[in-house]
Design a protein around this motif. Structure first.
Motif, PDB file in Angstrom:
ATOM      1  N   PHE A   1      -2.484   6.382  -6.341  1.00  0.00           N
ATOM      2  CA  PHE A   1      -2.578   5.053  -5.752  1.00  0.00           C
ATOM      3  C   PHE A   1      -3.516   4.178  -6.568  1.00  0.00           C
ATOM      4  O   PHE A   1      -4.446   4.669  -7.216  1.00  0.00           O
ATOM      5  CB  PHE A   1      -3.090   5.147  -4.301  1.00  0.00           C
ATOM      6  CG  PHE A   1      -2.249   6.019  -3.424  1.00  0.00           C
ATOM      7  CD1 PHE A   1      -1.101   5.522  -2.817  1.00  0.00           C
ATOM      8  CD2 PHE A   1      -2.583   7.347  -3.219  1.00  0.00           C
ATOM      9  CE1 PHE A   1      -0.312   6.333  -2.016  1.00  0.00           C
ATOM     10  CE2 PHE A   1      -1.805   8.163  -2.419  1.00  0.00           C
ATOM     11  CZ  PHE A   1      -0.663   7.649  -1.812  1.00  0.00           C
ATOM     12  N   TYR A   2      -3.267   2.875  -6.534  1.00  0.00           N
ATOM     13  CA  TYR A   2      -4.174   1.950  -7.186  1.00  0.00           C
ATOM     14  C   TYR A   2      -5.518   1.987  -6.473  1.00  0.00           C
ATOM     15  O   TYR A   2      -5.585   1.906  -5.248  1.00  0.00           O
ATOM     16  CB  TYR A   2      -3.618   0.519  -7.147  1.00  0.00           C
ATOM     17  CG  TYR A   2      -2.395   0.313  -8.003  1.00  0.00           C
ATOM     18  CD1 TYR A   2      -2.484   0.388  -9.391  1.00  0.00           C
ATOM     19  CD2 TYR A   2      -1.166  -0.008  -7.441  1.00  0.00           C
ATOM     20  CE1 TYR A   2      -1.361   0.182 -10.191  1.00  0.00           C
ATOM     21  CE2 TYR A   2      -0.046  -0.209  -8.231  1.00  0.00           C
ATOM     22  CZ  TYR A   2      -0.151  -0.121  -9.599  1.00  0.00           C
ATOM     23  OH  TYR A   2       0.949  -0.314 -10.388  1.00  0.00           O
ATOM     24  N   GLU A   3      -6.580   2.101  -7.241  1.00  0.00           N
ATOM     25  CA  GLU A   3      -7.923   2.126  -6.670  1.00  0.00           C
ATOM     26  C   GLU A   3      -8.558   0.745  -6.642  1.00  0.00           C
ATOM     27  O   GLU A   3      -9.447   0.487  -5.835  1.00  0.00           O
ATOM     28  CB  GLU A   3      -8.812   3.090  -7.467  1.00  0.00           C
ATOM     29  CG  GLU A   3      -8.340   4.540  -7.397  1.00  0.00           C
ATOM     30  CD  GLU A   3      -9.238   5.482  -8.174  1.00  0.00           C
ATOM     31  OE1 GLU A   3     -10.221   4.997  -8.779  1.00  0.00           O
ATOM     32  OE2 GLU A   3      -8.949   6.695  -8.185  1.00  0.00           O
TER      33      GLU A   3
ATOM     34  N   GLU B   1       3.736   2.729  -3.607  1.00  0.00           N
ATOM     35  CA  GLU B   1       3.002   2.502  -2.358  1.00  0.00           C
ATOM     36  C   GLU B   1       3.355   1.157  -1.729  1.00  0.00           C
ATOM     37  O   GLU B   1       3.536   1.062  -0.518  1.00  0.00           O
ATOM     38  CB  GLU B   1       1.492   2.563  -2.609  1.00  0.00           C
ATOM     39  CG  GLU B   1       0.684   2.334  -1.339  1.00  0.00           C
ATOM     40  CD  GLU B   1      -0.808   2.239  -1.588  1.00  0.00           C
ATOM     41  OE1 GLU B   1      -1.570   2.209  -0.602  1.00  0.00           O
ATOM     42  OE2 GLU B   1      -1.235   2.192  -2.763  1.00  0.00           O
ATOM     43  N   HIS B   2       3.431   0.125  -2.525  1.00  0.00           N
ATOM     44  CA  HIS B   2       3.624  -1.216  -1.959  1.00  0.00           C
ATOM     45  C   HIS B   2       4.529  -2.101  -2.815  1.00  0.00           C
ATOM     46  O   HIS B   2       5.423  -2.767  -2.295  1.00  0.00           O
ATOM     47  CB  HIS B   2       2.256  -1.899  -1.793  1.00  0.00           C
ATOM     48  CG  HIS B   2       2.342  -3.339  -1.379  1.00  0.00           C
ATOM     49  ND1 HIS B   2       2.613  -3.724  -0.091  1.00  0.00           N
ATOM     50  CD2 HIS B   2       2.221  -4.484  -2.104  1.00  0.00           C
ATOM     51  CE1 HIS B   2       2.635  -5.050  -0.022  1.00  0.00           C
ATOM     52  NE2 HIS B   2       2.406  -5.536  -1.229  1.00  0.00           N
TER      53      HIS B   2
ATOM     54  N   ARG C   1      -6.374  -3.963  -4.808  1.00  0.00           N
ATOM     55  CA  ARG C   1      -5.493  -3.679  -3.692  1.00  0.00           C
ATOM     56  C   ARG C   1      -5.355  -4.907  -2.806  1.00  0.00           C
ATOM     57  O   ARG C   1      -6.158  -5.827  -2.848  1.00  0.00           O
ATOM     58  CB  ARG C   1      -6.020  -2.502  -2.881  1.00  0.00           C
ATOM     59  CG  ARG C   1      -6.107  -1.202  -3.683  1.00  0.00           C
ATOM     60  CD  ARG C   1      -6.633  -0.054  -2.828  1.00  0.00           C
ATOM     61  NE  ARG C   1      -5.732   0.203  -1.714  1.00  0.00           N
ATOM     62  CZ  ARG C   1      -4.659   0.983  -1.771  1.00  0.00           C
ATOM     63  NH1 ARG C   1      -4.347   1.591  -2.911  1.00  0.00           N
ATOM     64  NH2 ARG C   1      -3.883   1.161  -0.731  1.00  0.00           N
TER      65      ARG C   1
ATOM     66  N   PRO D   1      -1.672  -5.077  -7.608  1.00  0.00           N
ATOM     67  CA  PRO D   1      -0.922  -5.432  -6.397  1.00  0.00           C
ATOM     68  C   PRO D   1      -1.296  -6.792  -5.818  1.00  0.00           C
ATOM     69  O   PRO D   1      -0.411  -7.535  -5.359  1.00  0.00           O
ATOM     70  CB  PRO D   1      -1.261  -4.295  -5.430  1.00  0.00           C
ATOM     71  CG  PRO D   1      -1.569  -3.133  -6.303  1.00  0.00           C
ATOM     72  CD  PRO D   1      -2.269  -3.722  -7.493  1.00  0.00           C
ATOM     73  N   ASN D   2      -2.601  -7.136  -5.817  1.00  0.00           N
ATOM     74  CA  ASN D   2      -2.975  -8.413  -5.204  1.00  0.00           C
ATOM     75  C   ASN D   2      -2.478  -9.597  -6.029  1.00  0.00           C
ATOM     76  O   ASN D   2      -2.102 -10.641  -5.467  1.00  0.00           O
ATOM     77  CB  ASN D   2      -4.487  -8.492  -4.980  1.00  0.00           C
ATOM     78  CG  ASN D   2      -5.321  -8.174  -6.205  1.00  0.00           C
ATOM     79  OD1 ASN D   2      -4.807  -8.063  -7.321  1.00  0.00           O
ATOM     80  ND2 ASN D   2      -6.628  -8.006  -6.008  1.00  0.00           N
TER      81      ASN D   2
ATOM     82  N   ARG E   1       2.065   4.845  -8.573  1.00  0.00           N
ATOM     83  CA  ARG E   1       1.317   3.820  -7.849  1.00  0.00           C
ATOM     84  C   ARG E   1       2.192   2.673  -7.339  1.00  0.00           C
ATOM     85  O   ARG E   1       1.985   2.197  -6.222  1.00  0.00           O
ATOM     86  CB  ARG E   1       0.177   3.286  -8.727  1.00  0.00           C
ATOM     87  CG  ARG E   1      -0.901   4.320  -9.049  1.00  0.00           C
ATOM     88  CD  ARG E   1      -1.940   3.782 -10.020  1.00  0.00           C
ATOM     89  NE  ARG E   1      -1.365   3.450 -11.304  1.00  0.00           N
ATOM     90  CZ  ARG E   1      -2.044   2.892 -12.305  1.00  0.00           C
ATOM     91  NH1 ARG E   1      -3.340   2.616 -12.148  1.00  0.00           N
ATOM     92  NH2 ARG E   1      -1.462   2.634 -13.458  1.00  0.00           N
TER      93      ARG E   1
END
Length: 299
Positions: free
Chosen positions: A293-295, A181-182, A298, A153-154, A178
């Motif tokens: 979710f991604y752990e 979520e975003h 993030r 994600p980042n 995952r």
């Protein structure tokens, strides 16, 4: 065949993409698979310079000879094979990208690539250099559009905000929610197309013995496969239901399916004609498998 626009690129790509990594090296039926896929409306073909040390690109180029203008061709860069063939190292430098594309163009037998993708990516990369390389290749006419293949994600967030990527390829399925979520909302908001891979979760959603997967215990994986079967209807089987779940998200431009057999191609070709999932069916599937979710990586 159903077609969708890849983000704001203007490319109209088939909702089912042909993932070429699964092709068996020089299998005699490969040409027939490619020909039938094109005949039935699949126009998006995805490979990478990493696959089979470049031989996957070379094979695909030979199979597409005389058909180049009929397809949207995508490949990837960033994983550099060592000279001794013992493995590969990450190399996202501008110099390497500008060099590697020449080899990909030669292997693919073409003078341009429709979608050139960074095959991964880390925050520590010199990301501005990556963008400079891709945009130079665009100006030179060697690529039409560029994107990234990433589940971080980042990293995705940085490229969305600081480049003109047309697409992000990421893993997404009922067992790998995952991106919900975003990332999917972010990419849709910025008109960046999503190329989904792994929609069948390696077969766990359709025919593979349940096992632990991405934080889900095998019992939950089995619940997901059962829910897929239960939400399949007369005109939709489990494969179609699993892929239709992914296509039901408005952010998705295409589901890239790994194809190596005639049966897999036939199953993929039947998806566009299968009924869409209803809101109730989607809710039932999501109730069966809790979101994960991604752990790491993030925002």
């Amino acid at each position: 065949m159903e077609y969708r626009t890849l983000g704001k690129s203007g490319l109209q790509i088939s909702a089912i993409g042909f993932g070429c990594m699964s092709l068996q090296p020089d299998a005699p039926h490969n040409q027939q698979l490619i020909d039938k896929a094109i005949e039935k409306g699949i126009n998006f073909f995805d490979t990478a310079d990493l696959y089979a040390k470049g031989m996957n690109e070379r094979m695909l180029g030979s199979y597409l000879k005389g058909k180049r203008r009929d397809v949207i061709l995508a490949t990837k860069v960033g994983n550099q094979w060592r000279e001794d063939g013992s493995g590969w190292d990450w190399n996202a430098s501008k110099e390497y990208i500008l060099s590697a594309i020449e080899d990909s163009l030669q292997r693919l037998g073409t003078d341009y690539i429709d979608l050139y993708q960074l095959h991964g990516g880390m925050l520590e990369d010199r990301k501005e250099e990556v963008v400079e390389a891709f945009e130079l290749l665009q100006r030179q006419g060697k690529i039409r559009y560029y994107g990234i293949s990433s589940i971080r994600p980042n990293v995705i967030d940085w490229y969305v905000r600081h480049s003109s990527i047309a697409s992000v390829m990421m893993q997404y399925s009922l067992l790998d929610r995952r991106p919900e979520e975003h990332c999917l909302d972010l990419l849709q908001q910025h008109q960046v197309g999503v190329l989904a891979r792994g929609s069948l979760a390696g077969g766990l959603l359709i025919n593979k013995q349940p096992q632990d997967y991405l934080g889900h215990f095998a019992t939950v994986v089995e619940q997901g496969a059962t829910a897929i079967r239960e939400q399949s209807v007369t005109h939709r089987d489990s494969v179609q239901t699993a892929i239709r779940y992914v296509l039901s998200n408005a952010a998705i431009s295409s589901v890239v399916v790994g194809i190596r057999t005639a049966q897999q191609l036939q199953e993929a070709l039947l998806v566009p004609a299968a009924p869409d999932l209803t809101a109730e069916e989607i809710a039932a599937l999501q109730d069966a498998v809790p979101a994960n979710f991604y752990e790491q990586h993030r925002l």
